[in-house]
Design an enzyme around this catalytic site. Structure first.
Site, mmCIF file in Angstrom:
data_model
loop_
_atom_site.group_PDB
_atom_site.id
_atom_site.type_symbol
_atom_site.label_atom_id
_atom_site.label_comp_id
_atom_site.label_asym_id
_atom_site.label_seq_id
_atom_site.Cartn_x
_atom_site.Cartn_y
_atom_site.Cartn_z
ATOM 1 N N THR A 1 9.041 14.116 15.556
ATOM 2 C CA THR A 1 10.112 14.001 16.562
ATOM 3 C C THR A 1 9.703 14.400 17.976
ATOM 4 O O THR A 1 10.254 13.891 18.943
ATOM 5 C CB THR A 1 11.284 14.909 16.153
ATOM 6 O OG1 THR A 1 10.745 16.192 15.824
ATOM 7 C CG2 THR A 1 12.035 14.325 14.993
ATOM 8 N N HIS A 2 8.760 15.326 18.076
ATOM 9 C CA HIS A 2 8.376 15.821 19.410
ATOM 10 C C HIS A 2 7.445 14.858 20.154
ATOM 11 O O HIS A 2 7.337 14.924 21.368
ATOM 12 C CB HIS A 2 7.653 17.158 19.292
ATOM 13 C CG HIS A 2 8.533 18.294 18.889
ATOM 14 N ND1 HIS A 2 9.241 18.304 17.707
ATOM 15 C CD2 HIS A 2 8.816 19.469 19.500
ATOM 16 C CE1 HIS A 2 9.915 19.440 17.618
ATOM 17 N NE2 HIS A 2 9.675 20.159 18.700
ATOM 18 N N ASP B 1 17.864 17.965 12.271
ATOM 19 C CA ASP B 1 16.422 18.139 12.456
ATOM 20 C C ASP B 1 16.099 19.605 12.219
ATOM 21 O O ASP B 1 16.994 20.457 12.187
ATOM 22 C CB ASP B 1 16.021 17.729 13.885
ATOM 23 C CG ASP B 1 14.544 17.985 14.166
ATOM 24 O OD1 ASP B 1 13.707 17.639 13.308
ATOM 25 O OD2 ASP B 1 14.217 18.556 15.223
ATOM 26 N N CYS C 1 14.154 13.916 11.473
ATOM 27 C CA CYS C 1 12.986 14.785 11.345
ATOM 28 C C CYS C 1 12.026 14.046 10.423
ATOM 29 O O CYS C 1 12.402 13.688 9.305
ATOM 30 C CB CYS C 1 13.419 16.114 10.726
ATOM 31 S SG CYS C 1 12.077 17.234 10.328
ATOM 32 N N ASN C 2 10.826 13.809 10.894
ATOM 33 C CA ASN C 2 9.871 13.075 10.071
ATOM 34 C C ASN C 2 9.539 13.837 8.796
ATOM 35 O O ASN C 2 9.447 13.249 7.717
ATOM 36 C CB ASN C 2 8.583 12.827 10.855
ATOM 37 C CG ASN C 2 8.715 11.694 11.842
ATOM 38 O OD1 ASN C 2 8.355 10.564 11.558
ATOM 39 N ND2 ASN C 2 9.264 11.983 13.009
HETATM 40 N N1 DGL Z 1 10.902 17.765 13.407
HETATM 41 C C1 DGL Z 1 9.587 17.896 12.824
HETATM 42 C C2 DGL Z 1 9.072 16.507 12.438
HETATM 43 O O1 DGL Z 1 9.466 15.504 12.984
HETATM 44 C C3 DGL Z 1 8.624 18.586 13.760
HETATM 45 C C4 DGL Z 1 8.867 20.065 13.899
HETATM 46 C C5 DGL Z 1 8.693 20.810 12.594
HETATM 47 O O2 DGL Z 1 7.565 20.961 12.103
HETATM 48 O O3 DGL Z 1 9.698 21.222 12.050
HETATM 49 O O4 DGL Z 1 8.264 16.398 11.566
#
Ligand code: DGL
Length: 272
Positions: free
Chosen positions: A189-190, A14, A77-78
């Site tokens: 993810t958050h 991630d 990670c999306n």
């Molecule tokens: N992990 C990222 C997502 O799921 C969120 C944090 C970021 O912007 O890197 O998109």
């Protein structure tokens, strides 16, 4: 696949700490699997960066995991799943899954009114990937996206149940509420960590879809199909790697995961 490969770890990456919401679901559903996690804490966020940069970073993250001899990779990670996965999948020989496809599938199945909302980072919304996948399943389903960039720092500051977060949620989600959606994808993810706030704001008629949970289910299916499920009953020893401060990561990880995380290693991701 011969047996030793079954005992290899699953690699998860991630942009930082958010992917731990996916690791949490993997640990619940697949307790015998060993996880090697890489969080790119030095270069987070990915969600406000260009597709080119996110792809370059994701490729380095995957290269690091492959060096750890993982049997499968999860892009937890999306943003990375939305922007970089298709390209990277063609370049590597181990199976890789992201969080977007499982989340999209669950939402397409859940919606009764054929109206789905997606909240995510700017890069994920801009990619329109959730729309593409959902409409690939049912072309009549309408998908309405909304970027919620402030949710990530609010979670990282620990403001999970706080009036400030309630107010930001009301502002972001107010316009989605008026659209008649009956299903909302937590496409970052958050966001599962803000589930209570989001559920309260959207009301009980809206079903929340958590791609982290759906991804763990997809991983189980993938490992089963490929004969890669770990069948040993030795206790899985997970390993955590980050590209910035270990201390900050440890306290966040311990708050999210079902047990206290006492060690992580810092690596220089630019070398990959
Ligand atoms: N992990 C990222 C997502 O799921 C969120 C944090 C970021 O912007 O890197 O998109």
């Amino acid at each position: 696949m011969n047996d030793p490969e079954k005992y290899a770890p699953v690699g998860v990456f991630d942009s930082g700490v958010g992917g731990l919401t996916v690791v949490r679901e993997i640990m619940n559903l697949l307790p015998d699997e060993q996880v090697v996690y890489f969080g790119d804490t030095a270069r987070v966020p990915y969600g406000s960066k260009s597709g080119e940069t996110v792809t370059k970073f994701s490729r380095q993250d995957v290269k690091f995991l492959l060096g750890m001899h993982v049997k499968a990779v999860v892009a937890a990670c999306n943003t990375a799943s939305a922007v970089a996965l298709d390209e990277i999948e063609k370049e590597i020989s181990v199976p890789i899954i992201g969080v977007v496809r499982p989340g999209a599938r669950a939402a397409a199945e859940a919606t009764r009114k054929k109206k789905v909302g997606v909240i995510a980072t700017e890069a994920t919304i801009h990619s329109e990937i959730y729309t593409k996948y959902i409409q690939g399943i049912d072309s009549d389903t309408k998908v309405i996206g909304k970027a919620c960039p402030l949710f990530v720092p609010l979670v990282e500051e620990g403001l999970l149940n706080d009036p400030v977060t309630d107010e930001i949620a009301r502002r972001y989600l107010g316009e989605l509420k008026g659209t008649g959606i009956d299903t909302l994808i937590l496409g970052c993810t958050h966001y599962p960590l803000l589930k209570d706030t989001i559920a309260r704001t959207m009301g009980e008629d809206v079903t929340l879809v958590n791609p982290a949970y759906e991804t763990a289910r997809s991983l189980k299916k993938l490992l089963t199909e490929k004969g890669l499920l770990n069948s040993s009953d030795t206790i899985a020893k997970h390993r955590f790697f980050v590209s910035d401060s270990v201390d900050k990561f440890l306290s966040f990880a311990s708050a999210i995961l079902p047990y206290e995380i006492t060690s992580a290693e810092r690596i220089n991701i630019e070398e990959y």
